[in-house]
Each structure stands twice: as C-alpha cells, then as structure tokens.
Design a protein around this motif. Structure first.
Motif, PDB file in Angstrom:
ATOM      1  N   UNK A  37       0.828  -1.206   0.000  1.00 56.26           N
ATOM      2  CA  UNK A  37       0.000   0.000   0.000  1.00 56.26           C
ATOM      3  C   UNK A  37       0.864   1.260   0.000  1.00 56.26           C
ATOM      4  N   UNK A  38       1.971   1.213   0.757  1.00 52.34           N
ATOM      5  CA  UNK A  38       2.822   2.389   0.874  1.00 52.34           C
ATOM      6  C   UNK A  38       3.982   2.391  -0.119  1.00 52.34           C
ATOM      7  N   UNK A  39       3.971   1.444  -1.053  1.00 51.48           N
ATOM      8  CA  UNK A  39       5.064   1.396  -2.023  1.00 51.48           C
ATOM      9  C   UNK A  39       5.110   2.663  -2.880  1.00 51.48           C
ATOM     10  N   UNK A  40       6.341   3.120  -3.156  1.00 53.73           N
ATOM     11  CA  UNK A  40       6.508   4.359  -3.932  1.00 53.73           C
ATOM     12  C   UNK A  40       6.426   4.099  -5.438  1.00 53.73           C
ATOM     13  N   UNK A  41       6.353   5.189  -6.188  1.00 48.65           N
ATOM     14  CA  UNK A  41       6.453   5.130  -7.636  1.00 48.65           C
ATOM     15  C   UNK A  41       7.841   4.604  -8.000  1.00 48.65           C
ATOM     16  N   UNK A  42       7.904   3.736  -9.003  1.00 52.18           N
ATOM     17  CA  UNK A  42       9.163   3.083  -9.368  1.00 52.18           C
ATOM     18  C   UNK A  42      10.289   4.086  -9.578  1.00 52.18           C
ATOM     19  N   UNK A  43       9.959   5.196 -10.235  1.00 53.09           N
ATOM     20  CA  UNK A  43      11.010   6.151 -10.558  1.00 53.09           C
ATOM     21  C   UNK A  43      11.464   6.943  -9.330  1.00 53.09           C
ATOM     22  N   UNK A  44      10.680   6.925  -8.274  1.00 54.05           N
ATOM     23  CA  UNK A  44      11.040   7.675  -7.078  1.00 54.05           C
ATOM     24  C   UNK A  44      11.742   6.823  -6.027  1.00 54.05           C
ATOM     25  N   UNK A  45      11.879   5.538  -6.333  1.00 56.14           N
ATOM     26  CA  UNK A  45      12.532   4.652  -5.363  1.00 56.14           C
ATOM     27  C   UNK A  45      14.047   4.804  -5.451  1.00 56.14           C
ATOM     28  N   UNK A  46      14.717   4.686  -4.302  1.00 58.87           N
ATOM     29  CA  UNK A  46      16.175   4.615  -4.303  1.00 58.87           C
ATOM     30  C   UNK A  46      16.577   3.189  -4.688  1.00 58.87           C
ATOM     31  N   UNK A  47      17.856   3.013  -4.983  1.00 51.53           N
ATOM     32  CA  UNK A  47      18.353   1.673  -5.305  1.00 51.53           C
ATOM     33  C   UNK A  47      17.969   0.686  -4.201  1.00 51.53           C
ATOM     34  N   UNK A  48      18.183   1.139  -2.970  1.00 49.21           N
ATOM     35  CA  UNK A  48      17.910   0.311  -1.789  1.00 49.21           C
ATOM     36  C   UNK A  48      16.441  -0.111  -1.757  1.00 49.21           C
ATOM     37  N   UNK A  49      15.564   0.869  -1.990  1.00 52.94           N
ATOM     38  CA  UNK A  49      14.126   0.588  -1.939  1.00 52.94           C
ATOM     39  C   UNK A  49      13.721  -0.358  -3.067  1.00 52.94           C
ATOM     40  N   UNK A  50      14.305  -0.139  -4.244  1.00 52.94           N
ATOM     41  CA  UNK A  50      14.004  -1.027  -5.370  1.00 52.94           C
ATOM     42  C   UNK A  50      14.349  -2.459  -5.018  1.00 52.94           C
ATOM     43  N   UNK A  51      15.498  -2.613  -4.373  1.00 52.06           N
ATOM     44  CA  UNK A  51      15.946  -3.960  -4.017  1.00 52.06           C
ATOM     45  C   UNK A  51      14.953  -4.635  -3.079  1.00 52.06           C
ATOM     46  N   UNK A  52      14.537  -3.865  -2.094  1.00 52.49           N
ATOM     47  CA  UNK A  52      13.573  -4.406  -1.119  1.00 52.49           C
ATOM     48  C   UNK A  52      12.265  -4.801  -1.798  1.00 52.49           C
TER      49      UNK A  52
END
Lengths: 324, 422
Positions: A37-52
């Motif tokens: 639900x709280x996931x960010x927009x793909x382009x706004x994620x940091x590398x770290x967040x993308x990995x998670x």
C-alpha cells in the motif's frame, strides 16, 4: 572513513524510519499488504528501496504461484532507442507471435472454469481481403460505379480479427499484426493522471503495475488498441510461468491494472530479441537500435518502402511496416 | 465555535426527524444503497470482471452516468447566475436548492469515478504529496481539481448562508467572492469533463470541438428540468406555500427555469445536428460510431445495434420536450411541462450518457466491433449510486427547508427578524 560510516548510519536510520509498522498486515477484500500500500512510484525509489521491493515481489510470486522467479530492474542502455519493423508482405497470419508473446510475458490465460475470462494477448493480427467488390444497383442519382463498393488495401474497419481458416495464408487475404507502436509522442502517457505509465530513455512505454490506479484513460487514448486491462486476477498455471522477469515488463500482474507490450524489456535490455521476432517463421519481424545506422531496422527503414500506422495522428510510432 | 456546533447539531436533528413518509423514503433509498454496496463488495473482491466493460469498450455505465451528472452539477449555475448577477428575485428563494443539487450530483459524480477504478486502494496516487498527479498534462488531474473545488464551493456557500440565517445575522461580504467564483467554476467542471473526451485523437467520435459547447447546452437543459420537478415536489410536501412560511417557490420561477431549459435544448439539438451533419456529409471512416449509434453496424452478416432503440428514443424524447417547452400553452401547463421535463432529463441522460460514451469505443481503433451491455451487478451499483445521491439531496433539503422555511433558529437569535439572505 568517518564520513562513510556516518553515511551508512544515516542510510540505515533512514531505512529504519521508512520501515512500515505491520508491513505484512493484509487489508482484506482488496488483498493488499500495508507494505504494498505504501510502495513508492518506481522512478522515485532509491536503489535500496528497489531492491527491497523486488525481493518482496519475488517472495510473493513464490507464495502465490510456488515458482522461484527473478525480477530484474535492468536499466536502459545509453545510446539505444529501440525500433521495430514488420514486413506485411511476408506475414502469413499464423499468429505464432501472438502465442509466443503470451508465453514470454506471463499474460493471464483463459480459465477453463470461467469461460468468460479470456486470454490476454498483446498482439492482434488483422486479416484483410486483397480485393472485394460488391455489385451495386445502377441508379440515376448515384455516382458510384457498377461495383457499388470497392474494398482494397488497409481499411481497419474492414479487417477480420477472429479469422480461423484451416490453413494460412489464404490466397486472397493479407495480414497485419498490430501491437504497441512505442510512440515517440504517446497519447497514453499524456493522459495518465498518475504518471504510472511513461516513456523510458530507450523509447519503450512501460507501466508501473503497482502505481496504476486502473482508470483506463490510457486505453481510451491509444489509437492502436495496444493496451489491456486485468479485469480479474490473472490466471496462469505454475508450469507456464516464465521465471525471468522484469519489474517493468513480464512480472505477473494483479487485477485492476493496465498492461501492454514492452518490446520484451526483460529480453531486449539483456541482449536478446523480443519473443515475437524470434518465433516468426518467415522472418517478417525485425528489431534493433534506431540510433545505430548499421542495425537491421535502420537498414530496413532506409532501403525499403516503410509506413507507420495512423501517421496523421502525430504519434510518431517507432514501429515501421514495410514491403519488399 | 459554540454556535457552529449548535448549527451542526440542529442540522443533524433536522435531517433525522420527520414524518413516517419521510422515514420510509429514507429507508428505501438506504436499502438500495446497501444492495449496491453488496454488489460493489463483489467487484472489489473479483475485479471489474463482474461488469460487462472489457478491453474493447473500456468504459461503461459508471463513466456514462458520471458524465451526465457532472452536467447536472454544473447546471446549478443557471439558478445562481440570474439570482446573483441579475438580481432576479424569483430565483433568490430557490438558489439554495440548486446549490444543494450540485452537492448531491457531485457526490454521485465522485462515487462513480471511484467505483470505476480498478485499484481504488491507490486513489491517493492522484493527489499531491501522497501521489504523483500528472498535472497539467492529464485532463483527469484537472477534473480532480475542478470537481473537488466545485464541491467545496457548493458546500461553503449554502452552508454559510444557512448558518447565518440560523443565527439571524446578515452574511459577511466575503461570501460574495466565492459566489462569483462559483459561476465560471461551474462552467469549468463541464468543460474539463468534455475535454477528457474531446482531446483523444484516437476516438474520432469524441475528438470534436463542439464537445464542450454541446455538454454545456445539454447540461443546462437537464439541470433545470430536474429542478422544475424537484421544486414542485418540495412545494407539495413541505410548508412552502402555506401561510407563515418564509420561503416561496413561485410559478414564475418555474416558468423561467422552463424557458432556460427550452433555449438550452434548442441549442443542444442544434449542436447535435451540426455534429451529425459534419460527420455524416463528409462520410469518412469516422462515420462508423455514429452509424452504430443510429442504425447499427454490420459485420460478417451480423448486425450490431444494441444502442439503436435507446438513441432513437432519446432523440424523440428530446424533440417532444423541445416542442412542449416551445409553446407557451404547454410550457405553462404543469402537466405538459412535467412531461417535457422528464423527457428532456431522460433523453439527455441517454444521449450524453451511454449514447456518448459507448459509441466512442465502437468500432475499436483497429476496427473490431464489440458490443457492451451492462450486467445486473453493474446496474445495481449504478442505481445505488443514484440512490446515494438522492439520499444526500433529501437530507440536505430537509435541513435547508427547516432553517429557511420552518423558522428553526438558534436560541440566542429567537425573536430576531430573518435577514435578507443571499
């Protein structure tokens, strides 16, 4: 050293602060965890967040379908803009591209238990009559010829979408596959209210399936009918899943979001051809880098007579039709 | 603050007390809402598969009703404008009913958008801070702004004036600014909604400059037609018209509304005719959706014409309504006036609801003919949103009439004269 340590500390603190309490708590009915639900927009994620996020998505694929999958986030390559060329003179209308695409991109299949749910297909092959004439009644008022009506060439409204002869190609017919034309000026991207669909630097129009709100404005805006909606939960058998996935491509979608052709982003960004190019038995499909003068598409564009579909709409497709 | 709390409590009390008939009416609306909520639960659980909307026709009954109701909401301006800008006395007493109609229409509008979403859990992605609104590119982000702004204005203005009347105090000057803003704002909501469609080059049926003007003309017919019926109902079932009542709904006000409906209907038919002529005479491939709408399309020996009877019925109703409104004798006779209003309302509901949304998708941009017909669940959800709107309208009207007509007043203001409101 000190600086790096401090940075790491801040980074960790940041992640800890961003961590969501009860992340695995599921909201019933819509069936979404708080973390999703709280996931960010793909382009706004940091590398770290993308990995998670990717790790979580892989875990969810495993839980739901029992398959180990790899979800890539391969970025676009510099100096590459993908283009496609299709020889309609060669196309025999066999639809192998349609089915190869479905297999490669993990589209929802027809569910035998729920016959009203059809298979999602990203490619539609149209069949046209080479020539058709209906005799008309001669009339003093009418300025038409004795044919009444003459149909030839590409008239989309005269096309047959569900042709099913025992053998293709039929002599008096020709065929034209249509899929996402990866427009340089995509109307679908313009109308999206949440920026959930966009053009990547390598020219591919992608969708963040976790950001799309399912308003279907893009479907209405697309002049090529290239977008599909998940009207229900996707249905796909475990053994049919293609485990090599891309976040912006063929990972399994969820109900209520839009999907479309990505030129097989999971393949093409890793040095392979799109599935439809590979499968075509007559070599009608060409693919390559538009910025490379030596690429196959560029050579086709320069040496053959090419045209683009609905050029008058100003969408500037990067999908070229040609004849020898 | 204390007084405002009193106002809110009094309003709730007014809304929830009434005759047995009133309770029966509320209960029947509530039951309909619950039926819809039940169907919507299935939609949430299984997806939009429970509707008949598909890739070929990707918007249906929800968006059709949304489009129509934005017009009804915008039409409040046809009462507000003469009352405030031209100081038309006959409308002063009924403006509040128009504004509250806008509020309830907007409640339906926003609900229809929400039930149409595939992922309602992500609706915050539309908003700044919690999302990434594609503003100013996407017309839908504009629609979010203008619709919510219009809802705010139409809650603020009548709410404030009712509050002041409740306290028997004259309203402050600043409210005038909001009233003036609300006039062009009303135009904007329907213009933006028309632009949602008009800006799509992929859909020649919608991609026409006459879309916004046509939307406004049909809105200013349907809205006043609805108000004429509602005002008569209000007049019959409340204290209005009885001695001692502070509110008047005059025949003259109703006939002026009928005049507005007449002119708008004629303009609407003119725009529709222009559209049909331009597309029909040129007879390019863009004629197909129009042909589908009025005659059906044939493919491989099968004729697809599910919308045809509805569209002819709509045009017939609109023309009859225009004629009944045109002649003073039938316009000033409540029996024929009411027939005209119902025909105008229903005719436009079809013409600019299903009659506008569905043919835009037929044939698809690559030539497939696929017909849409709403499912039972979809119809239930649609009806329940209407019931919700009527429920909201009923409650708001009850409060407004209580304060404006039945002399419900704050204890501190007892005995004070009613100020010249609005």
């Amino acid at each position: 050293m000190v600086d790096k340590g401090r940075r790491d500390f801040l980074k960790k603190a940041g992640i800890a602060a961003a961590a969501i309490p009860f992340a695995n708590l599921r909201i019933p009915v819509i069936d979404v965890t708080l973390e999703e639900f709280f996931q960010k927009h793909y382009k706004e994620m940091s590398e770290e967040e993308r990995k998670r996020v990717v790790e979580r998505l892989e875990r969810q694929h495993k839980e739901k379908y029992g398959v180990d999958v790899e979800i890539m986030t391969t970025p676009p390559r510099k100096g590459v803009v993908w283009g496609y060329a299709l020889n309609i003179q060669k196309c025999i209308g066999c639809r192998r591209c349609v089915y190869a695409c479905v297999r490669e991109n993990n589209q929802s299949r027809a569910n035998p238990k729920e016959p009203w749910r059809g298979e999602i297909q990203w490619i539609r092959v149209l069949e046209f009559e080479k020539f058709e004439a209906h005799p008309g009644k001669p009339s003093k008022k009418d300025f038409r010829t004795t044919f009444g009506e003459v149909i030839a060439g590409i008239n989309l409204e005269e096309s047959e979408h569900y042709y099913d002869p025992p053998l293709v190609p039929e002599k008096e017919k020709f065929y034209m596959p249509i899929q996402c034309q990866q427009c340089e000026r995509p109307p679908c991207v313009k109308v999206c209210p949440t920026k959930a669909t966009w053009k990547e630097p390598d020219g591919i129009i992608v969708v963040d399936y976790n950001w799309c709100i399912g308003c279907r404005f893009c479907i209405a805006a697309c002049p090529y009918w290239a977008r599909r909606f998940n009207w229900s939960d996707p249905y796909i058998r475990r053994e049919e899943i293609n485990p090599r996935m891309h976040y912006l491509g063929n990972r399994i979608r969820m109900r209520g979001v839009v999907e479309k052709c990505t030129f097989c982003i999971q393949r093409t960004r890793n040095g392979r051809y799109p599935a439809c190019v590979e499968i075509c038995p007559v070599g009608a499909r060409k693919f390559g880098n538009l910025l490379d003068p030596e690429s196959e598409v560029r050579r086709v564009i320069e040496r053959k007579r090419v045209f683009r579909l609905k050029e008058e709409l100003g969408t500037q497709p990067k999908f070229f039709y040609f004849i020898d | 603050m204390r007084k405002f709390i009193d106002f809110v409590l009094t309003s709730v009390k007014l809304a929830l007390t009434g005759s047995r008939k009133y309770y029966a009416w509320l209960a029947s609306l509530l039951i309909m809402v619950l039926f819809g909520a039940f169907s919507y639960y299935y939609q949430l659980k299984y997806g939009l598969i429970i509707t008949d909307i598909r890739d070929q026709v990707s918007w249906g009954s929800y968006i059709a009703n949304f489009t129509f109701l934005v017009g009804v909401a915008a039409a409040a301006v046809m009462i507000v404008l003469p009352a405030y800008l031209y100081n038309y006395k006959e409308f002063k007493h009924i403006t509040v009913f128009g504004e509250l109609m806008a509020v309830s229409a907007l409640v339906m509008v926003l609900t229809f958008v929400l039930v149409d979403l595939g992922r309602i859990d992500r609706v915050l992605h539309l908003m700044p801070f919690t999302g990434t609104p594609n503003w100013p590119q996407s017309m839908l982000t504009w629609d979010v702004i203008v619709l919510n702004g219009y809802l705010f204005l139409n809650i603020l203005i009548p709410g404030y004036l009712l509050y002041k009347t409740y306290l028997r105090e004259p309203p402050r000057k600043w409210i005038k600014i909001f009233i003036l803003i609300s006039i062009p704002w009303a135009i904007s909501i329907h213009t933006v909604t028309a632009f949602l469609y008009g800006g799509l080059a992929a859909r020649p049926f919608w991609n026409t400059a006459v879309m916004a003007p046509r939307f406004l003309a049909s809105a200013f017919t349907a809205g006043p037609a609805f108000m004429i019926i509602i005002l008569q109902i209000i007049r019959r079932y409340t204290c209005i018209g009885q001695p001692g009542c502070k509110l008047v709904v005059s025949d003259r006000a109703l006939f002026t509304l009928a005049h507005i409906a007449l002119i708008s209907m004629l303009v609407n038919l003119f725009f529709l005719g222009s559209e049909i002529y331009t597309v029909g005479y040129a007879a390019t491939s863009h004629i197909a959706p129009l042909k589908y709408l009025f005659f059906g399309l044939e493919h491989d020996g099968v004729v697809y014409n599910k919308l045809q009877p509805y569209m002819w019925a709509a045009i017939t109703m609109e023309i009859i309504a225009a004629l009944l409104l045109l002649f003073p004798r039938t316009r000033k006779n409540f029996k024929t006036l009411n027939i005209a209003c119902i025909f105008a309302f229903v005719g436009i509901w079809i013409e600019k609801g299903m009659g506008l949304v569905i043919p835009g998708f037929i044939p698809t941009p690559i030539g497939e003919i696929w017909e849409y017909y709403p499912t039972l669940m979809e119809i239930m959800i649609t009806l329940s949103v209407w019931a919700l709107g009527l429920l909201v309208y009923t409650l708001l009207l009850k409060i407004a009439i209580g304060i404006l007509a039945e002399d419900v007043v704050h204890p501190s203001a007892k005995g004070r004269e009613m100020p010249e409101h609005h």
